[in-house]
Design an enzyme around this catalytic site. Structure first.
Site, mmCIF file in Angstrom:
data_model
loop_
_atom_site.group_PDB
_atom_site.id
_atom_site.type_symbol
_atom_site.label_atom_id
_atom_site.label_comp_id
_atom_site.label_asym_id
_atom_site.label_seq_id
_atom_site.Cartn_x
_atom_site.Cartn_y
_atom_site.Cartn_z
ATOM 1 N N SER A 278 -63.408 -46.897 30.616
ATOM 2 C CA SER A 278 -62.635 -47.117 31.839
ATOM 3 C C SER A 278 -62.164 -48.565 31.894
ATOM 4 O O SER A 278 -62.823 -49.468 31.376
ATOM 5 C CB SER A 278 -63.509 -46.801 33.064
ATOM 6 N N ARG A 317 -25.976 -8.274 23.356
ATOM 7 C CA ARG A 317 -26.050 -9.723 23.131
ATOM 8 C C ARG A 317 -26.122 -10.351 24.510
ATOM 9 O O ARG A 317 -25.306 -10.050 25.375
ATOM 10 C CB ARG A 317 -24.829 -10.237 22.355
#
Length: 448
Positions: A278, A317
């Site tokens: 940290s 399509r």
């Protein structure tokens, strides 16, 4: 300038891998287009559909170093698809108009879909390798800790003892099922596409099905039974598979995060100086890889859902759903590669604290063995009555902060049936591991 986490110069090695990023790169995708056009020309010349001279000329120009990528970008932005731009450039590179035979009878989606399948094949090979390595790491942990007692947990509360090997073997069984799924889905997914404008191959008067078969064979793909331009279950299955793998990796990361809590301290991600520290609290050792895994697979699940959306395509399509795959597939594969990489790192270097595991089993001074006591007393005083009696004694042990053994050994309804030594045996976690060892052995024996 990179704008995504996958291509970020800072984060790309955390959330993906160089190998998977290459699979889905512009360069590899464009080379796949060229590979298909090359194979198509070879097959059609063999069948006598185009002149051999044209095929030879086309083949000589189907290399990425001959494609102007900046120009291809401009062509794609103008046209809407990259295939015509590639075809145009190859055509213009060929002498004596022999390039007019490139892309003979094909349509844009034929080349795009087949290229996607080729990329999927490469991506799945990388995933397969990582799954094998993860399987080996889990198997080692399961074998080494087959009999290492730890507390099982239910609703985040202590339940009854299990073993760490049992926990690993459970995850291992899922990884092995994913490897089986991967082998099975290849048969359905690694299929080429060459079908023409609306899927009927009307563009070729003769040799249509022979061209399709030859093209797929040349590329090492299966020949489709019918066009799949707007039938996208195969692509969605890949997404579902990746989502399932991600779910298992997420389960692993969740358990590691919980076991790394200070108050638990049973396992730790591999240690490297400064990793997980940290900026303000020097004592911390955060589960960094597990956090990355969790984030990556959470997004991956949404991408799997998006591929399901892409299945809802219109007519022969489609108008839009197809393009969802262009966005999602590269990100999904890349994020899964990152999650696999982090999971392998965690497993291959996982630090297991067996002493802490035993300490946590003993934390309640016997309360976690209450089921064992209940089952042990059941034959003498009845199971349900034993449950209620032991329940009350557990509450008393908590309230008075006394070991459960002392209360059991002093109870007038218990002492006529079992002595302190027998109760002590009931409270020994090593005597209440059930068939965990057998199950671990069965999983290990099933490994390919």
């Amino acid at each position: 300038m990179a704008a995504s986490i996958i291509d970020s110069k800072i984060f790309q090695g955390i959330f993906s891998t160089e190998e998977m990023r290459h699979v889905w790169s512009d360069e590899n995708r464009t080379q796949k287009y060229l590979d298909i056009e090359r194979a198509l020309a070879i097959v059609q010349a063999r069948l006598g559909l185009i002149p051999q001279e044209a095929a030879d000329e086309i083949v000589s120009h189907c290399t990425l170093d001959q494609i102007d990528m900046a120009r291809l970008r401009q062509q794609t932005e103008r046209i809407g698809y990259p295939i015509l731009g590639v075809v145009t450039q190859v055509n213009q590179l060929c002498r004596d108009k022999l390039g007019e035979f490139v892309h003979w009878g094909a349509t844009t989606q034929d080349i795009t879909d087949t290229a996607t399948v080729l990329q999927i094949r490469e991506g799945l090979a990388l995933i397969d390798g990582e799954l094998a390595a993860i399987s080996a790491a889990m198997a080692r942990l399961a074998r080494e800790h087959r009999d290492t007692p730890m507390i099982g947990r239910s609703n985040l509360q202590q339940a009854i003892p299990v073993t760490f090997g049992y926990k690993m073997a459970g995850l291992l069984s899922a990884i092995e099922r994913h490897r089986e799924r991967l082998a099975q889905l290849k048969e359905r997914v690694l299929v080429g596409e060459f079908a023409g404008a609306a899927g009927t191959l009307a563009s070729l008067d003769k040799g249509a099905m022979e061209t399709q078969a030859g093209l797929c064979a040349e590329l090492g793909l299966k020949q489709p039974l019918i066009a799949w331009h707007t039938i996208r279950d195969n692509i969605a299955e890949v997404g579902a598979f990746m989502g399932l793998v991600g779910g298992t990796l997420g389960k692993l990361s969740m358990d590691v995060k919980l076991m790394m809590q200070t108050e638990v301290g049973e396992v730790y991600e591999p240690y490297h100086h400064g990793r997980g520290s940290s900026s303000t609290m020097p004592q911390k050792r955060n589960p960094i890889s597990s956090c990355y895994i969790h984030a990556a697979i959470s997004v991956l699940r949404q991408q799997a859902a998006a591929l399901m959306d892409a299945m809802v395509a219109d007519h022969e399509r489609s108008t839009g759903p197809w393009e969802i795959e262009w966005i999602v597939l590269p990100e999904a594969f890349c994020l899964l590669a990152g999650a696999l990489k982090q999971s392998r790192f965690v497993l291959e270097g996982l630090q297991v604290d067996a002493a802490a595991m035993r300490r946590n089993v003993d934390l309640t001074e016997g309360l976690v063995m209450s089921e064992a006591v209940m089952m042990g007393l059941g034959p003498y005083i009845g199971r349900e009555y034993a449950h209620d009696l032991v329940y009350d004694l557990c509450r008393q042990a908590i309230a008075e902060k006394k070991p459960l053994l002392d209360l059991l050994a002093a109870h007038p309804e218990i002492t006529p049936h079992v002595d302190r030594a027998a109760l002590q045996a009931m409270l020994d976690p090593a005597n209440y591991l059930g068939q965990s060892g057998v199950m671990v052995d069965r999983v290990l024996a099933s490994l390919r």
